[in-house]
Scaffold this motif. Structure first.
Motif, PDB file in Angstrom:
ATOM      1  N   GLN A  61      32.085  70.392   6.207  1.00 30.46           N
ATOM      2  CA  GLN A  61      32.896  69.406   6.930  1.00 30.46           C
ATOM      3  C   GLN A  61      32.263  68.025   6.969  1.00 30.46           C
ATOM      4  O   GLN A  61      31.251  67.797   7.620  1.00 30.46           O
ATOM      5  CB  GLN A  61      33.221  69.832   8.358  1.00 30.46           C
ATOM      6  CG  GLN A  61      34.232  68.877   9.019  1.00 30.46           C
ATOM      7  CD  GLN A  61      34.831  69.418  10.284  1.00 30.46           C
ATOM      8  OE1 GLN A  61      34.744  70.588  10.587  1.00 30.46           O
ATOM      9  NE2 GLN A  61      35.469  68.547  11.056  1.00 30.46           N
TER      10      GLN A  61
ATOM     11  N   ARG B 236      38.233  54.475   7.594  1.00 26.21           N
ATOM     12  CA  ARG B 236      38.681  53.862   6.358  1.00 26.21           C
ATOM     13  C   ARG B 236      38.520  52.334   6.418  1.00 26.21           C
ATOM     14  O   ARG B 236      38.522  51.735   7.500  1.00 26.21           O
ATOM     15  CB  ARG B 236      40.156  54.207   6.079  1.00 26.21           C
ATOM     16  CG  ARG B 236      40.417  55.679   5.812  1.00 26.21           C
ATOM     17  CD  ARG B 236      39.820  56.118   4.492  1.00 26.21           C
ATOM     18  NE  ARG B 236      40.054  57.527   4.195  1.00 26.21           N
ATOM     19  CZ  ARG B 236      39.181  58.498   4.402  1.00 26.21           C
ATOM     20  NH1 ARG B 236      38.004  58.199   4.965  1.00 26.21           N
ATOM     21  NH2 ARG B 236      39.452  59.742   4.067  1.00 26.21           N
TER      22      ARG B 236
ATOM     23  N   SER C  62      42.912  62.821   8.591  1.00 24.13           N
ATOM     24  CA  SER C  62      42.316  61.957   7.581  1.00 24.13           C
ATOM     25  C   SER C  62      43.386  61.015   7.049  1.00 24.13           C
ATOM     26  O   SER C  62      44.507  61.444   6.755  1.00 24.13           O
ATOM     27  CB  SER C  62      41.741  62.790   6.433  1.00 24.13           C
ATOM     28  OG  SER C  62      41.121  61.968   5.463  1.00 24.13           O
TER      29      SER C  62
ATOM     30  N   GLY D 279      32.707  63.727   4.989  1.00 23.03           N
ATOM     31  CA  GLY D 279      33.316  62.841   4.016  1.00 23.03           C
ATOM     32  C   GLY D 279      32.487  62.708   2.757  1.00 23.03           C
ATOM     33  O   GLY D 279      31.317  63.086   2.717  1.00 23.03           O
TER      34      GLY D 279
ATOM     35  N   ASP E 200      42.025  66.953  13.491  1.00 21.69           N
ATOM     36  CA  ASP E 200      41.092  66.716  12.380  1.00 21.69           C
ATOM     37  C   ASP E 200      41.768  65.901  11.275  1.00 21.69           C
ATOM     38  O   ASP E 200      41.783  66.300  10.097  1.00 21.69           O
ATOM     39  CB  ASP E 200      40.587  68.039  11.814  1.00 21.69           C
ATOM     40  CG  ASP E 200      39.528  68.695  12.695  1.00 21.69           C
ATOM     41  OD1 ASP E 200      39.278  68.193  13.802  1.00 21.69           O
ATOM     42  OD2 ASP E 200      38.953  69.712  12.269  1.00 21.69           O
TER      43      ASP E 200
ATOM     44  N   ASP F 171      32.364  61.219   9.015  1.00 18.34           N
ATOM     45  CA  ASP F 171      33.148  60.606   7.949  1.00 18.34           C
ATOM     46  C   ASP F 171      32.403  59.356   7.523  1.00 18.34           C
ATOM     47  O   ASP F 171      31.803  58.663   8.373  1.00 18.34           O
ATOM     48  CB  ASP F 171      34.566  60.272   8.414  1.00 18.34           C
ATOM     49  CG  ASP F 171      35.520  60.108   7.233  1.00 18.34           C
ATOM     50  OD1 ASP F 171      35.121  60.415   6.089  1.00 18.34           O
ATOM     51  OD2 ASP F 171      36.670  59.673   7.440  1.00 18.34           O
TER      52      ASP F 171
ATOM     53  N   SER G  40      40.131  68.070   7.655  1.00 22.19           N
ATOM     54  CA  SER G  40      40.655  67.442   6.439  1.00 22.19           C
ATOM     55  C   SER G  40      39.987  66.099   6.128  1.00 22.19           C
ATOM     56  O   SER G  40      39.752  65.291   7.030  1.00 22.19           O
ATOM     57  CB  SER G  40      42.161  67.220   6.574  1.00 22.19           C
ATOM     58  OG  SER G  40      42.835  68.419   6.829  1.00 22.19           O
ATOM     59  N   HIS G  41      39.714  65.879   4.837  1.00 21.38           N
ATOM     60  CA  HIS G  41      39.304  64.574   4.312  1.00 21.38           C
ATOM     61  C   HIS G  41      40.022  64.385   2.987  1.00 21.38           C
ATOM     62  O   HIS G  41      39.800  65.157   2.046  1.00 21.38           O
ATOM     63  CB  HIS G  41      37.788  64.505   4.098  1.00 21.38           C
ATOM     64  CG  HIS G  41      36.998  64.454   5.364  1.00 21.38           C
ATOM     65  ND1 HIS G  41      36.812  65.550   6.163  1.00 21.38           N
ATOM     66  CD2 HIS G  41      36.361  63.428   5.981  1.00 21.38           C
ATOM     67  CE1 HIS G  41      36.078  65.206   7.213  1.00 21.38           C
ATOM     68  NE2 HIS G  41      35.799  63.921   7.127  1.00 21.38           N
TER      69      HIS G  41
ATOM     70  N   TYR H 288      41.271  61.934  -0.363  1.00 21.85           N
ATOM     71  CA  TYR H 288      40.895  60.782  -1.186  1.00 21.85           C
ATOM     72  C   TYR H 288      41.758  60.770  -2.446  1.00 21.85           C
ATOM     73  O   TYR H 288      42.218  61.829  -2.900  1.00 21.85           O
ATOM     74  CB  TYR H 288      39.428  60.870  -1.616  1.00 21.85           C
ATOM     75  CG  TYR H 288      38.452  60.996  -0.473  1.00 21.85           C
ATOM     76  CD1 TYR H 288      37.907  59.871   0.135  1.00 21.85           C
ATOM     77  CD2 TYR H 288      38.088  62.247   0.013  1.00 21.85           C
ATOM     78  CE1 TYR H 288      37.009  59.987   1.186  1.00 21.85           C
ATOM     79  CE2 TYR H 288      37.197  62.374   1.068  1.00 21.85           C
ATOM     80  CZ  TYR H 288      36.664  61.237   1.640  1.00 21.85           C
ATOM     81  OH  TYR H 288      35.790  61.359   2.688  1.00 21.85           O
TER      82      TYR H 288
ATOM     83  N   THR I 216      38.682  59.854  11.500  1.00 21.83           N
ATOM     84  CA  THR I 216      38.759  59.408  10.121  1.00 21.83           C
ATOM     85  C   THR I 216      38.425  57.919  10.075  1.00 21.83           C
ATOM     86  O   THR I 216      38.812  57.153  10.963  1.00 21.83           O
ATOM     87  CB  THR I 216      40.144  59.666   9.511  1.00 21.83           C
ATOM     88  OG1 THR I 216      40.200  59.128   8.174  1.00 21.83           O
ATOM     89  CG2 THR I 216      41.259  59.039  10.322  1.00 21.83           C
TER      90      THR I 216
END
Length: 509
Positions: free
Chosen positions: A234, A82, A125, A236, A123, A15, A178-179, A181, A80
């Motif tokens: 898979q 951020r 996000s 980001g 997984d 990510d 999962s990602h 946005y 994940t």
């Protein structure tokens, strides 16, 4: 112009974020500690170590390799990453403890605050929405979105919770990874799954105008870069200061592991287009705002000369990780003779179950390493050497028997080439042994990963150079460790613990 894959090392489930002109990437580190490594870049192509999020996780018996316990194939994965309002956030699950962890910090280098999140989110996000509400997207085959409390430590009472995408019919691998946005005032979820007829990683994307609306989409990248039908998927996506977009995904490369690939992303009618004409470019270039920066290597040699300023132990070079949580009372740096020393604290069946094994990632398409082992303080039945760390391991080691020294080559062969089957011969097999007069030997391991040849060869140093010992051993990426093969410096006892081995002058070729 640089070539893809951008990193030829095992950094799976990436990510990536950007803060000003700096990119940061996190990847799965499984059972290795310190864990949850963060890399730093200024051009998305060249990367260096920035920090580890934790030194140890929960210090469970299995994480400490107590008795016969271990967390191979488990540990942390698919974090994940951020950045929001001055704070870095990293969230992941550990598949041995079945817990969800949230780490926060104002700086990438830490200190990181550790908390637990109520629930288990495969997984996952994170999404920090414009209205300050926070959501988590997660799941396998069935993908859910759940609104979190303001403190992020659990689901919000009466908050949004729904299944948004389902592929539970896929017999091989349904949607996961999962990602999420928010871009162009729309919500995008990027996922991985497999072709339903054969194993192949494929990247997909779904988009909706709102979080309670219908997500529509499908496959956006189905390409193997001409490499053995191993799909690229898979990871980001991230934008540059110049408004360009890129994805960092990964590709399976056999026993060396899963390695990152950089894919350009463009937009057509607010929908992402990955690659060039549906293909991942084998050569790629980006704009950098820090052209003169010199990156520190992610793997390398170590003479084990450390100056701890009389303050006791400090951190080793950042390219080292232990196989599990280290026992701080049974490793030390010999500052007089410049060596990494391990004192055994238990009996072990083989190199996979011993404490304080020091590891480094192996590099595609081939690499080698050698190290000098001083076994003057080994006990009878001890082994100390260099190995290829995975379930079907291979090793070359100095051993002592009835006060005499020998070099032993051992391996545990895989019963088949399937991904899911564990290795047989739980203790491994000795394929060669030779006597030596000295308690100090130099041992070498070389590996060839090209086109998934995945073979390890073992050597010892003589006056005439390195001489091969034992068989050429086949390596395999399997779910029992679920990690790329690594160089490993290890010591273990089979009869009486308390022996000491010293490793000097590790050279990575």
């Amino acid at each position: 112009m640089e070539t893809n894959p951008i990193l030829r090392l095992d950094y799976p489930d990436p990510d990536v974020i950007r803060v000003d002109d700096t990119y940061y990437m996190v990847s799965t580190t499984m059972h290795f500690m310190p864990g949850c490594e963060i890399l730093r870049s200024y051009d998305l192509i060249h990367w260096e170590h920035a920090s580890f999020v934790y030194e140890v996780l929960d210090s469970t018996p299995a994480q400490r390799l107590q008795d016969e316990d271990n967390i191979y194939g488990k540990g942390m994965w698919a974090a994940t990453f951020r950045y929001n309002k001055g704070f870095f956030y990293i969230l992941f699950v550990a598949n041995d403890t079945r817990k969800t962890y949230l780490y926060t910090s104002k700086q990438v280098i830490g200190p990181w605050k550790k908390q637990h999140v109520e629930g288990f989110y495969h997984d996952a996000s994170l999404l920090f929405d414009d209205d300050d509400r926070v959501y988590i997207v997660y799941g396998n085959k069935q993908i859910f979105i759940t609104e979190l409390r303001e403190d992020l430590l659990g689901p919000k009472l009466d908050g949004l919770h729904r299944m948004i995408i389902s592929e539970d019919w896929n017999p091989i691998l349904g949607y996961e990874g999962s990602h999420i946005y928010k871009i162009h005032n729309k919500y995008y979820i990027f996922l991985i799954h497999s072709d339903a007829k054969e194993w192949k990683r494929i990247e997909a994307c779904f988009v909706s105008d709102s979080l309670d609306g219908t997500f529509i989409g499908g496959d956006i990248l189905n390409d193997d870069m001409g490499y053995r039908n191993q799909g690229v998927a898979q990871g980001g996506i991230v934008d540059t200061k110049d408004g360009e977009w890129y994805a960092i995904l990964f590709q399976d490369r056999g026993a060396v592991g899963r390695i990152p690939v950089l894919v350009p992303v463009t937009w057509k009618n607010d929908y992402p287009v990955f690659g060039e004409d549906g293909k991942v470019p084998k050569e790629i270039t980006t704009n950098s705002h820090n052209l003169k920066y010199i990156y520190q290597p992610l793997v390398g040699s170590d003479d084990f000369i450390y100056d701890f300023n009389g303050m006791g132990k400090d951190k080793l070079k950042s390219f080292w990780q232990w196989n599990h949580e280290p026992d701080s009372n049974s490793w030390f740096i010999d500052q007089e003779k410049n060596g990494y020393c391990i004192r055994t604290q238990k009996l072990a069946k083989d190199m996979t179950q011993t404490n304080n094994t020091l590891t480094q990632r192996m590099k595609f398409p081939s690499c080698a390493a050698f190290v000098t082992v001083d076994g003057a303080k080994l006990n009878d039945g001890d082994f100390a050497g260099i190995g290829a760390l995975q379930g079907c391991f291979g090793m070359i080691a100095l051993t002592r028997e009835n006060g005499k020294y020998y070099i032993s080559m051992q391996a545990r062969k895989a019963p088949n080439t399937s991904l899911g089957q564990e290795s047989e011969n739980a203790h491994g097999v000795e394929y060669a042994r030779i006597p030596v007069e000295s308690s100090e030997v130099t041992l070498k391991l070389s590996v060839d990963f090209m086109n998934q040849k995945d073979e390890a060869t073992f050597y010892y140093l003589t006056e005439n150079g390195f001489i091969q010992l034992g068989i050429v051993h086949s390596l395999y990426f399997k779910l029992d460790h679920f990690a790329g093969c690594r160089f490993a410096l290890f010591t273990y006892s089979t009869n009486q613990y308390g022996g000491i081995a010293r490793f000097q002058n590790f050279v990575y070729e």
